[in-house]
Design a protein around this motif. Sequence first.
Motif, PDB file in Angstrom:
ATOM      1  N   GLY A  59       4.510   2.550   7.799  1.00  0.00           N
ATOM      2  CA  GLY A  59       5.147   3.277   6.628  1.00  0.00           C
ATOM      3  C   GLY A  59       3.947   3.695   5.660  1.00  0.00           C
ATOM      4  O   GLY A  59       3.961   4.717   5.177  1.00  0.00           O
ATOM      5  N   SER A  60       2.944   2.800   5.576  1.00  0.00           N
ATOM      6  CA  SER A  60       1.904   2.931   4.766  1.00  0.00           C
ATOM      7  C   SER A  60       0.948   4.450   4.980  1.00  0.00           C
ATOM      8  O   SER A  60       0.847   5.111   4.235  1.00  0.00           O
ATOM      9  CB  SER A  60       1.030   1.762   4.499  1.00  0.00           C
ATOM     10  N   SER A  61       0.668   4.389   6.202  1.00  0.00           N
ATOM     11  CA  SER A  61       0.008   5.446   6.802  1.00  0.00           C
ATOM     12  C   SER A  61       0.698   6.768   6.635  1.00  0.00           C
ATOM     13  O   SER A  61       0.388   7.859   6.395  1.00  0.00           O
ATOM     14  CB  SER A  61      -0.430   5.306   8.334  1.00  0.00           C
ATOM     15  N   PHE A  62       2.216   6.728   6.922  1.00  0.00           N
ATOM     16  CA  PHE A  62       2.936   7.870   6.916  1.00  0.00           C
ATOM     17  C   PHE A  62       2.835   8.426   5.391  1.00  0.00           C
ATOM     18  O   PHE A  62       2.628   9.620   5.114  1.00  0.00           O
ATOM     19  CB  PHE A  62       4.348   7.543   7.151  1.00  0.00           C
ATOM     20  N   VAL A  63       2.937   7.661   4.497  1.00  0.00           N
ATOM     21  CA  VAL A  63       2.966   8.171   3.037  1.00  0.00           C
ATOM     22  C   VAL A  63       1.542   8.428   2.598  1.00  0.00           C
ATOM     23  O   VAL A  63       1.321   9.339   2.162  1.00  0.00           O
ATOM     24  CB  VAL A  63       3.596   7.002   2.029  1.00  0.00           C
ATOM     25  N   ASN A  64       0.504   7.627   2.892  1.00  0.00           N
ATOM     26  CA  ASN A  64      -0.729   8.078   2.587  1.00  0.00           C
ATOM     27  C   ASN A  64      -1.255   9.314   3.219  1.00  0.00           C
ATOM     28  O   ASN A  64      -1.873   9.969   2.414  1.00  0.00           O
ATOM     29  CB  ASN A  64      -1.706   6.886   2.996  1.00  0.00           C
ATOM     30  N   GLN A  65      -0.991   9.570   4.490  1.00  0.00           N
ATOM     31  CA  GLN A  65      -1.448  10.876   4.988  1.00  0.00           C
ATOM     32  C   GLN A  65      -0.605  12.183   4.671  1.00  0.00           C
ATOM     33  O   GLN A  65      -0.620  13.171   5.150  1.00  0.00           O
ATOM     34  CB  GLN A  65      -1.634  10.522   6.526  1.00  0.00           C
ATOM     35  N   GLU A  66       0.697  11.740   3.925  1.00  0.00           N
ATOM     36  CA  GLU A  66       1.580  12.960   3.600  1.00  0.00           C
ATOM     37  C   GLU A  66       2.030  13.644   4.799  1.00  0.00           C
ATOM     38  O   GLU A  66       2.125  14.732   4.891  1.00  0.00           O
ATOM     39  CB  GLU A  66       0.918  13.792   2.617  1.00  0.00           C
TER      40      GLU A  66
ATOM     41  N   ASP B 215       0.833  -1.097   0.063  1.00  0.00           N
ATOM     42  CA  ASP B 215       0.129   0.029  -0.072  1.00  0.00           C
ATOM     43  C   ASP B 215       0.889   1.370  -0.071  1.00  0.00           C
ATOM     44  O   ASP B 215       0.397   2.350  -0.703  1.00  0.00           O
ATOM     45  CB  ASP B 215      -0.948  -0.038   1.113  1.00  0.00           C
ATOM     46  N   ALA B 216       2.059   1.218   0.733  1.00  0.00           N
ATOM     47  CA  ALA B 216       2.961   2.333   0.647  1.00  0.00           C
ATOM     48  C   ALA B 216       3.408   2.815  -0.603  1.00  0.00           C
ATOM     49  O   ALA B 216       3.448   3.833  -0.971  1.00  0.00           O
ATOM     50  CB  ALA B 216       4.114   2.084   1.834  1.00  0.00           C
ATOM     51  N   LEU B 217       3.752   1.611  -1.332  1.00  0.00           N
ATOM     52  CA  LEU B 217       4.187   2.008  -2.828  1.00  0.00           C
ATOM     53  C   LEU B 217       3.101   2.539  -3.687  1.00  0.00           C
ATOM     54  O   LEU B 217       3.367   3.387  -4.502  1.00  0.00           O
ATOM     55  CB  LEU B 217       4.649   0.577  -3.493  1.00  0.00           C
ATOM     56  N   ARG B 218       1.813   2.002  -3.619  1.00  0.00           N
ATOM     57  CA  ARG B 218       1.020   2.450  -4.269  1.00  0.00           C
ATOM     58  C   ARG B 218       0.594   4.086  -3.901  1.00  0.00           C
ATOM     59  O   ARG B 218       0.514   4.704  -4.856  1.00  0.00           O
ATOM     60  CB  ARG B 218      -0.427   1.780  -3.739  1.00  0.00           C
ATOM     61  N   HIS B 219       0.874   4.367  -2.367  1.00  0.00           N
ATOM     62  CA  HIS B 219       0.501   5.842  -2.321  1.00  0.00           C
ATOM     63  C   HIS B 219       1.589   6.622  -2.636  1.00  0.00           C
ATOM     64  O   HIS B 219       1.401   7.919  -3.165  1.00  0.00           O
ATOM     65  CB  HIS B 219       0.377   6.021  -0.523  1.00  0.00           C
ATOM     66  N   PHE B 220       2.840   5.926  -2.413  1.00  0.00           N
ATOM     67  CA  PHE B 220       4.096   6.718  -3.034  1.00  0.00           C
ATOM     68  C   PHE B 220       3.902   7.053  -4.463  1.00  0.00           C
ATOM     69  O   PHE B 220       4.437   8.104  -4.800  1.00  0.00           O
ATOM     70  CB  PHE B 220       5.330   5.910  -2.690  1.00  0.00           C
TER      71      PHE B 220
ATOM     72  N   ARG C  33       1.324   7.412  -6.166  1.00  0.00           N
ATOM     73  CA  ARG C  33       0.380   8.581  -6.276  1.00  0.00           C
ATOM     74  C   ARG C  33       0.965   9.929  -6.076  1.00  0.00           C
ATOM     75  O   ARG C  33       0.660  11.082  -6.741  1.00  0.00           O
ATOM     76  CB  ARG C  33      -0.802   8.280  -5.424  1.00  0.00           C
ATOM     77  N   LEU C  34       1.661   9.928  -5.106  1.00  0.00           N
ATOM     78  CA  LEU C  34       2.519  11.176  -4.810  1.00  0.00           C
ATOM     79  C   LEU C  34       2.928  11.778  -5.932  1.00  0.00           C
ATOM     80  O   LEU C  34       3.023  13.136  -6.015  1.00  0.00           O
ATOM     81  CB  LEU C  34       3.328  11.135  -3.596  1.00  0.00           C
ATOM     82  N   HIS C  35       3.736  11.106  -6.642  1.00  0.00           N
ATOM     83  CA  HIS C  35       4.623  11.529  -7.704  1.00  0.00           C
ATOM     84  C   HIS C  35       3.699  11.826  -8.779  1.00  0.00           C
ATOM     85  O   HIS C  35       4.031  12.935  -9.615  1.00  0.00           O
ATOM     86  CB  HIS C  35       5.470  10.348  -8.553  1.00  0.00           C
ATOM     87  N   LYS C  36       2.473  11.596  -8.917  1.00  0.00           N
ATOM     88  CA  LYS C  36       1.588  12.091 -10.020  1.00  0.00           C
ATOM     89  C   LYS C  36       0.649  13.451  -9.410  1.00  0.00           C
ATOM     90  O   LYS C  36       0.142  14.099 -10.255  1.00  0.00           O
ATOM     91  CB  LYS C  36       0.418  10.931 -10.019  1.00  0.00           C
TER      92      LYS C  36
ATOM     93  N   PHE D  23      10.359  15.301  -4.208  1.00  0.00           N
ATOM     94  CA  PHE D  23      11.114  14.473  -3.694  1.00  0.00           C
ATOM     95  C   PHE D  23      12.065  14.684  -2.531  1.00  0.00           C
ATOM     96  O   PHE D  23      12.212  14.124  -1.501  1.00  0.00           O
ATOM     97  CB  PHE D  23      11.705  13.385  -4.702  1.00  0.00           C
ATOM     98  N   ASP D  24      12.628  15.938  -3.009  1.00  0.00           N
ATOM     99  CA  ASP D  24      13.401  16.560  -1.973  1.00  0.00           C
ATOM    100  C   ASP D  24      12.882  16.861  -0.685  1.00  0.00           C
ATOM    101  O   ASP D  24      13.490  16.668   0.341  1.00  0.00           O
ATOM    102  CB  ASP D  24      14.055  17.866  -2.590  1.00  0.00           C
ATOM    103  N   ASP D  25      11.644  17.509  -0.899  1.00  0.00           N
ATOM    104  CA  ASP D  25      10.838  17.919   0.433  1.00  0.00           C
ATOM    105  C   ASP D  25      10.417  16.607   1.010  1.00  0.00           C
ATOM    106  O   ASP D  25      10.462  16.455   2.344  1.00  0.00           O
ATOM    107  CB  ASP D  25       9.479  18.551   0.099  1.00  0.00           C
ATOM    108  N   PHE D  26      10.109  15.437   0.464  1.00  0.00           N
ATOM    109  CA  PHE D  26       9.792  14.270   0.717  1.00  0.00           C
ATOM    110  C   PHE D  26      10.977  13.509   1.635  1.00  0.00           C
ATOM    111  O   PHE D  26      10.718  13.391   2.940  1.00  0.00           O
ATOM    112  CB  PHE D  26       9.356  13.123  -0.257  1.00  0.00           C
ATOM    113  N   VAL D  27      12.189  13.576   1.474  1.00  0.00           N
ATOM    114  CA  VAL D  27      13.104  13.135   1.975  1.00  0.00           C
ATOM    115  C   VAL D  27      13.255  14.242   3.241  1.00  0.00           C
ATOM    116  O   VAL D  27      13.490  13.592   4.278  1.00  0.00           O
ATOM    117  CB  VAL D  27      14.693  13.129   1.198  1.00  0.00           C
ATOM    118  N   THR D  28      13.263  15.148   3.179  1.00  0.00           N
ATOM    119  CA  THR D  28      13.605  16.123   4.320  1.00  0.00           C
ATOM    120  C   THR D  28      12.539  15.998   5.326  1.00  0.00           C
ATOM    121  O   THR D  28      12.980  15.924   6.459  1.00  0.00           O
ATOM    122  CB  THR D  28      13.685  17.584   3.895  1.00  0.00           C
TER     123      THR D  28
END
Length: 305
Positions: free
Chosen positions: A225-232, A185-190, A192-195, A201-206
């Motif tokens: 991990g999944s919730s962290f990415v999905n909830q941004e 699920d984390a990969l799917r949300h990740f 989606r973020l790129h779209k 991605f620099d902000d995502f790393v920071t």
Amino acid sequence: MAGPQLEAGFTRIANELLEAAYRFKFSASQLSIILMIWRFTYGFSRKEHEMSVSFIAQHTGLHTSQIKKELSFLIDAQVILVIKESTRTSSRVIGINKKYEQWVVQERGVMTVEHGDLFGGGSGFDTTLGGSNPDTTGGSEIDTTGGSEIAPYIKKDLKESIKEIIYKRFEQFWSYYPKKVGKKDALRHFTRLHKEKGFSFDDFVTGTKNYVAYCQKINRILKDGSSFVNQETYKEFLDMSVHGTGAEIGPAPMAPSNTKAARNKSLLQQKLEEAQRIGSDADHSASRRGFDGLPVNAGTDERTD
């Protein structure tokens, strides 16, 4: 005794596909599974076959837990195709995707980028993985959403390259993030973020690094991990002035324990402090009355009768 003979059976496979298998960076376990699947598909002149985890374990010697892990990776990376999902009475039908250009796996000598660990605290980040930041929303850098200027086969190659970049970025994030729960699920949300327009991605790393460090600092339980990415969640930690600067973040303090032993220890400590206080009062009283219990006149050595 004669060695293996073609007359005893052989697996017919295109050289191009075989060469791809050893050109991509598969682990030993992953390559064993791939070869085994070829043996029981192409080796029997078929493209797919019903294979259970125990069946693969029997023929590769790998542990079932390892097989489940590697199968999940190979399926996500589009190396293995799931033709039919398992049911209560039958195993999953799988086969190898012969279109190796669709494999989302690092290929030796291709798109090899020298960069530091994005999440390792190095002096800088390579947030593009060896090229311009991919624009999957129709921007000016790479447009994969339409238009007659780009030939269809070129657009397809661009989409595959972008997909590979996203997957590599995700793997870097996943290897860093401590609470590895819900990878699929984390990969799917990740992805989606790129779209989403404006994603950096620099902000995502920071934001990710700040969030992990902050949770360690205040002893907060990390999100899955999944919730962290999905909830941004990373967006909430781009400005650490709200939570404390990055320089202030250090090792996490010892977590307060709520175990029975800890509660007993705390209670014992309280009783000990109380006993010390009472003892101190008694000592003070004794100093006023003398060792024999008789009162002493303050400032004199005379005893009263």
